[in-house]
Design a protein around this motif. Structure first.
Motif, PDB file in Angstrom:
ATOM      1  N   LEU A 118      18.845 -53.487  79.220  1.00 49.62           N
ATOM      2  CA  LEU A 118      18.187 -53.029  77.994  1.00 49.62           C
ATOM      3  C   LEU A 118      17.512 -51.674  78.213  1.00 49.62           C
ATOM      4  CD1 LEU A 118      17.300 -53.656  75.073  1.00 49.62           C
ATOM      5  CD2 LEU A 118      15.282 -54.787  76.045  1.00 49.62           C
ATOM      6  N   GLY A 119      16.759 -51.538  79.307  1.00 51.53           N
ATOM      7  CA  GLY A 119      16.064 -50.289  79.590  1.00 51.53           C
ATOM      8  C   GLY A 119      17.011 -49.128  79.805  1.00 51.53           C
ATOM      9  N   ALA A 120      18.126 -49.373  80.502  1.00 51.00           N
ATOM     10  CA  ALA A 120      19.093 -48.307  80.769  1.00 51.00           C
ATOM     11  C   ALA A 120      19.765 -47.838  79.484  1.00 51.00           C
ATOM     12  CB  ALA A 120      20.138 -48.796  81.764  1.00 51.00           C
ATOM     13  N   ALA A 121      20.075 -48.769  78.575  1.00 50.83           N
ATOM     14  CA  ALA A 121      20.682 -48.383  77.300  1.00 50.83           C
ATOM     15  C   ALA A 121      19.729 -47.513  76.486  1.00 50.83           C
ATOM     16  CB  ALA A 121      21.068 -49.635  76.509  1.00 50.83           C
ATOM     17  N   LEU A 122      18.444 -47.848  76.498  1.00 49.63           N
ATOM     18  CA  LEU A 122      17.460 -47.035  75.780  1.00 49.63           C
ATOM     19  C   LEU A 122      17.338 -45.640  76.392  1.00 49.63           C
ATOM     20  CD1 LEU A 122      14.695 -49.745  75.164  1.00 49.63           C
ATOM     21  CD2 LEU A 122      16.297 -48.783  73.485  1.00 49.63           C
ATOM     22  N   CYS A 123      17.432 -45.538  77.719  1.00 47.92           N
ATOM     23  CA  CYS A 123      17.389 -44.225  78.378  1.00 47.92           C
ATOM     24  C   CYS A 123      18.560 -43.346  77.948  1.00 47.92           C
ATOM     25  CB  CYS A 123      17.394 -44.394  79.897  1.00 47.92           C
ATOM     26  SG  CYS A 123      15.798 -44.826  80.604  1.00 47.92           S
ATOM     27  N   THR A 124      19.732 -43.958  77.800  1.00 43.42           N
ATOM     28  CA  THR A 124      20.900 -43.189  77.358  1.00 43.42           C
ATOM     29  C   THR A 124      20.688 -42.648  75.950  1.00 43.42           C
ATOM     30  OG1 THR A 124      22.390 -44.476  78.766  1.00 43.42           O
ATOM     31  CG2 THR A 124      23.387 -43.300  76.925  1.00 43.42           C
ATOM     32  N   LEU A 125      20.073 -43.441  75.093  1.00 43.90           N
ATOM     33  CA  LEU A 125      19.779 -42.969  73.744  1.00 43.90           C
ATOM     34  C   LEU A 125      18.786 -41.805  73.773  1.00 43.90           C
ATOM     35  CD1 LEU A 125      19.524 -46.399  71.875  1.00 43.90           C
ATOM     36  CD2 LEU A 125      21.354 -44.710  71.691  1.00 43.90           C
ATOM     37  N   ILE A 126      17.830 -41.858  74.690  1.00 46.06           N
ATOM     38  CA  ILE A 126      16.871 -40.754  74.818  1.00 46.06           C
ATOM     39  C   ILE A 126      17.565 -39.501  75.335  1.00 46.06           C
ATOM     40  CG2 ILE A 126      14.797 -39.969  76.046  1.00 46.06           C
ATOM     41  CD1 ILE A 126      13.837 -42.912  75.969  1.00 46.06           C
ATOM     42  N   CYS A 127      18.495 -39.672  76.303  1.00 49.37           N
ATOM     43  CA  CYS A 127      19.243 -38.513  76.825  1.00 49.37           C
ATOM     44  C   CYS A 127      20.020 -37.814  75.713  1.00 49.37           C
ATOM     45  CB  CYS A 127      20.202 -38.963  77.926  1.00 49.37           C
ATOM     46  SG  CYS A 127      19.407 -39.353  79.498  1.00 49.37           S
ATOM     47  N   ALA A 128      20.454 -38.580  74.730  1.00 53.05           N
ATOM     48  CA  ALA A 128      21.230 -37.999  73.634  1.00 53.05           C
ATOM     49  C   ALA A 128      20.422 -37.001  72.810  1.00 53.05           C
ATOM     50  CB  ALA A 128      21.768 -39.097  72.731  1.00 53.05           C
ATOM     51  N   VAL A 129      19.089 -37.101  72.862  1.00 46.81           N
ATOM     52  CA  VAL A 129      18.235 -36.168  72.109  1.00 46.81           C
ATOM     53  C   VAL A 129      17.388 -35.307  73.044  1.00 46.81           C
ATOM     54  CG1 VAL A 129      18.178 -37.632  70.057  1.00 46.81           C
ATOM     55  CG2 VAL A 129      16.447 -37.954  71.833  1.00 46.81           C
ATOM     56  N   ALA A 130      17.741 -35.269  74.334  1.00 42.20           N
ATOM     57  CA  ALA A 130      16.966 -34.484  75.311  1.00 42.20           C
ATOM     58  C   ALA A 130      16.957 -33.006  74.918  1.00 42.20           C
ATOM     59  CB  ALA A 130      17.559 -34.649  76.711  1.00 42.20           C
ATOM     60  N   PRO A 131      15.775 -32.346  74.917  1.00 37.48           N
ATOM     61  CA  PRO A 131      15.706 -30.947  74.472  1.00 37.48           C
ATOM     62  C   PRO A 131      16.224 -29.935  75.478  1.00 37.48           C
ATOM     63  CG  PRO A 131      13.530 -31.720  75.121  1.00 37.48           C
ATOM     64  CD  PRO A 131      14.442 -32.911  75.183  1.00 37.48           C
ATOM     65  N   ASN A 132      16.271 -30.309  76.767  1.00 40.17           N
ATOM     66  CA  ASN A 132      16.737 -29.358  77.780  1.00 40.17           C
ATOM     67  C   ASN A 132      17.323 -30.107  78.970  1.00 40.17           C
ATOM     68  OD1 ASN A 132      14.496 -29.952  79.704  1.00 40.17           O
ATOM     69  ND2 ASN A 132      13.243 -28.934  78.142  1.00 40.17           N
ATOM     70  N   TRP A 133      17.884 -29.354  79.919  1.00 41.74           N
ATOM     71  CA  TRP A 133      18.569 -29.892  81.079  1.00 41.74           C
ATOM     72  C   TRP A 133      17.656 -30.748  81.953  1.00 41.74           C
ATOM     73  CZ3 TRP A 133      22.902 -31.381  82.882  1.00 41.74           C
ATOM     74  CH2 TRP A 133      23.212 -31.394  84.255  1.00 41.74           C
ATOM     75  N   HIS A 134      16.422 -30.285  82.157  1.00 39.09           N
ATOM     76  CA  HIS A 134      15.525 -31.000  83.066  1.00 39.09           C
ATOM     77  C   HIS A 134      15.075 -32.347  82.488  1.00 39.09           C
ATOM     78  CE1 HIS A 134      15.201 -26.788  84.526  1.00 39.09           C
ATOM     79  NE2 HIS A 134      15.274 -27.407  85.691  1.00 39.09           N
ATOM     80  N   VAL A 135      14.838 -32.392  81.185  1.00 37.65           N
ATOM     81  CA  VAL A 135      14.482 -33.673  80.561  1.00 37.65           C
ATOM     82  C   VAL A 135      15.657 -34.642  80.669  1.00 37.65           C
ATOM     83  CG1 VAL A 135      13.930 -34.806  78.371  1.00 37.65           C
ATOM     84  CG2 VAL A 135      12.772 -32.680  79.007  1.00 37.65           C
ATOM     85  N   LEU A 136      16.860 -34.145  80.440  1.00 33.73           N
ATOM     86  CA  LEU A 136      18.035 -35.001  80.570  1.00 33.73           C
ATOM     87  C   LEU A 136      18.132 -35.578  81.976  1.00 33.73           C
ATOM     88  CD1 LEU A 136      21.523 -34.402  79.083  1.00 33.73           C
ATOM     89  CD2 LEU A 136      21.348 -35.003  81.478  1.00 33.73           C
ATOM     90  N   LEU A 137      17.891 -34.735  82.990  1.00 32.78           N
ATOM     91  CA  LEU A 137      17.976 -35.206  84.376  1.00 32.78           C
ATOM     92  C   LEU A 137      16.906 -36.259  84.675  1.00 32.78           C
ATOM     93  CD1 LEU A 137      18.760 -31.995  86.474  1.00 32.78           C
ATOM     94  CD2 LEU A 137      20.341 -33.775  85.691  1.00 32.78           C
ATOM     95  N   VAL A 138      15.703 -36.066  84.131  1.00 28.94           N
ATOM     96  CA  VAL A 138      14.624 -37.038  84.365  1.00 28.94           C
ATOM     97  C   VAL A 138      15.021 -38.415  83.843  1.00 28.94           C
ATOM     98  CG1 VAL A 138      12.286 -37.698  83.672  1.00 28.94           C
ATOM     99  CG2 VAL A 138      12.732 -35.371  84.475  1.00 28.94           C
TER     100      VAL A 138
END
Length: 427
Positions: A118-138
């Motif tokens: 569940l947590g990993a799926a939510l992280c993927t959804l957050i990556c989809a709206v990440a504003p920059n490269w570093h946030v996506l990597l986090v």
């Protein structure tokens, strides 16, 4: 009429004064283990649930792989840097597996796997709206950390709950779920990114992960051969991990996991960079379709489990490594059909090797099988993280031929290890 002799009980203090008596320590009776047997509804539910967990884990983990050329162009990073979107996830996952094995001893197998998915799926959804490269990597790193709660615990659940005669087949089906998830995640993101952008592509995979996590929770039967431990005993866990290194065959299986996974991920990480360039110029959709080679991995992992149960795991294991090495060599050819054939052979060889090695870890480990599985998967995902990134430097140095040289070197060591495992286990 004779009178029946009644049995007498004596305490330990009475024995010294009664020399004719021998004190026998009664062992507590152990309840027979209740395995899930092939052909039963519970067995089918368990295997489907674990297929879903493998699907969700690998689709969430590897959905970024076909997007690496896009990341490189959009964020202005090198191919090696773009691979961090995957390598950070697998690296954090590798170390999280240690904690997951320990936490599952207290929390329980089923609960931990569901929370992780569940947590990993939510992280993927957050990556989809990440504003920059570093946030996506986090958030990719956090996603990998959360997914650490699935692989080792799933392997442990299978080893504890499935009857030994059916373990190879059940493990093969679980790994087939891994293969299907890896394929689906890559094909979905590659295709959607072609017509929309990479952001809705990641969002679609996140939604699939949520659906798979829900199905997993509904289907998986509760553990019947596992009793949670109270509290956390660090010394127990350290001792359990250390004990597996005293079994000489297990470290070699860990090395096989590192090397075969490192080879496999390196092929898929950098094949995309080769195939989107001249003379192939594949589109993102066409590149994504290359990952349908995973269909062969699905069949291969299932077949390898059954073959291992029938003709012997020590025969199938080196055969898988040889098929992967042959495939890597075939990719050196220029015609696209031969390149694709080589990728298919690498995929088959990888899934055969991984399926058999996973089953052998469960068979050869003496006690604390969850800790043995966590060590195997630590090596497995470190191979993905380390070799997957190191391969980028070979790509920059001399293109695809250097990448293949790196892969064949790893698979050569892997083959030697496979033969050594067979020799040690048969002693």
């Amino acid at each position: 009429m004779s009178r029946a002799v009644q049995p007498q009980e004596f305490t330990a203090s009475e024995v010294p004064s009664r020399p004719e008596l021998i004190l026998v320590k009664a062992e507590p009776s152990l309840e027979p283990r209740q395995f899930l047997t092939r052909g039963t509804p519970a067995f089918r539910r368990a295997t489907i649930a674990l297929f879903l967990s493998g699907f969700a884990t690998f689709s969430l983990l590897y959905c970024v792989q076909p997007l690496m050329p896009i990341f490189s162009a959009e964020f202005g990073v090198t191919p090696a840097a773009s691979s961090l979107s995957l390598s950070l996830s697998t690296g954090f996952l590798a170390f999280a597996i240690f904690g997951a094995a320990a936490v599952s001893e207290s929390l329980g197998r089923r609960s931990l796997m569901f929370i992780s998915l569940l947590g990993a799926a939510l992280c993927t959804l957050i990556c989809a709206v990440a504003p920059n490269w570093h946030v996506l990597l986090v958030f990719r790193a956090l996603e990998g950390f959360l997914l650490g709660g699935v692989p080792a615990v799933a392997m442990t659940y299978l080893a504890e709950e499935i009857e030994p005669r059916g373990l190879g087949g059940a493990m093969g089906l679980y790994i087939a779920g891994n293969a299907f998830g890896g394929m689906a995640g890559r094909v979905v993101t590659g295709t959607i990114a072609e017509f929309l952008t990479w952001r809705p592509a990641l969002a679609a995979v996140g939604i699939l992960g949520l659906i798979a996590a829900t199905g997993f929770l509904y289907l998986l039967p509760p553990s019947r051969n596992f009793t949670p431990r109270k509290g956390f005993n660090a010394a127990f866990h350290v001792g359990a991990w250390a004990s597996h290194f005293r079994n000489p065959a297990l470290p070699l299986l860990f090395a096989i996991g590192f090397l075969v996974m490192g080879s496999f991920v390196t092929v898929y990480n950098y094949a995309g960079f080769r195939l989107v360039a001249d003379p192939y110029d594949l589109s993102q959709t066409e590149l994504g379709l290359i990952f349908t080679a995973y269909l062969f991995g699905i069949v291969a992992s299932w077949a390898a489990g059954l073959l291992g149960d029938r003709i012997g795991h020590f025969t199938v294991l080196p055969a898988g490594v040889l098929v992967a090495a042959l495939g890597a060599a075939v990719t050196l050819a220029t015609p696209l059909p031969l390149v694709i054939l080589g990728i298919v052979l690498v995929t088959i060889g990888f899934f055969v090797t991984h399926s058999v090695a996973s089953a052998l870890v469960g068979r050869l480990a003496h006690g604390t099988k969850g800790h043995a599985s966590s060590l195997y998967l630590l090596a497995y995902y470190l191979g993905s993280s380390i070799a997957g990134s190191v391969g980028g430097y070979f790509w920059l140095a001399d293109g695809w031929s250097a990448v293949v040289f790196f892969i064949l070197a790893m698979l050569s060591v892997c083959l030697v290890s496979a033969f050594a495992v067979a020799r040690l286990a048969r002693r």
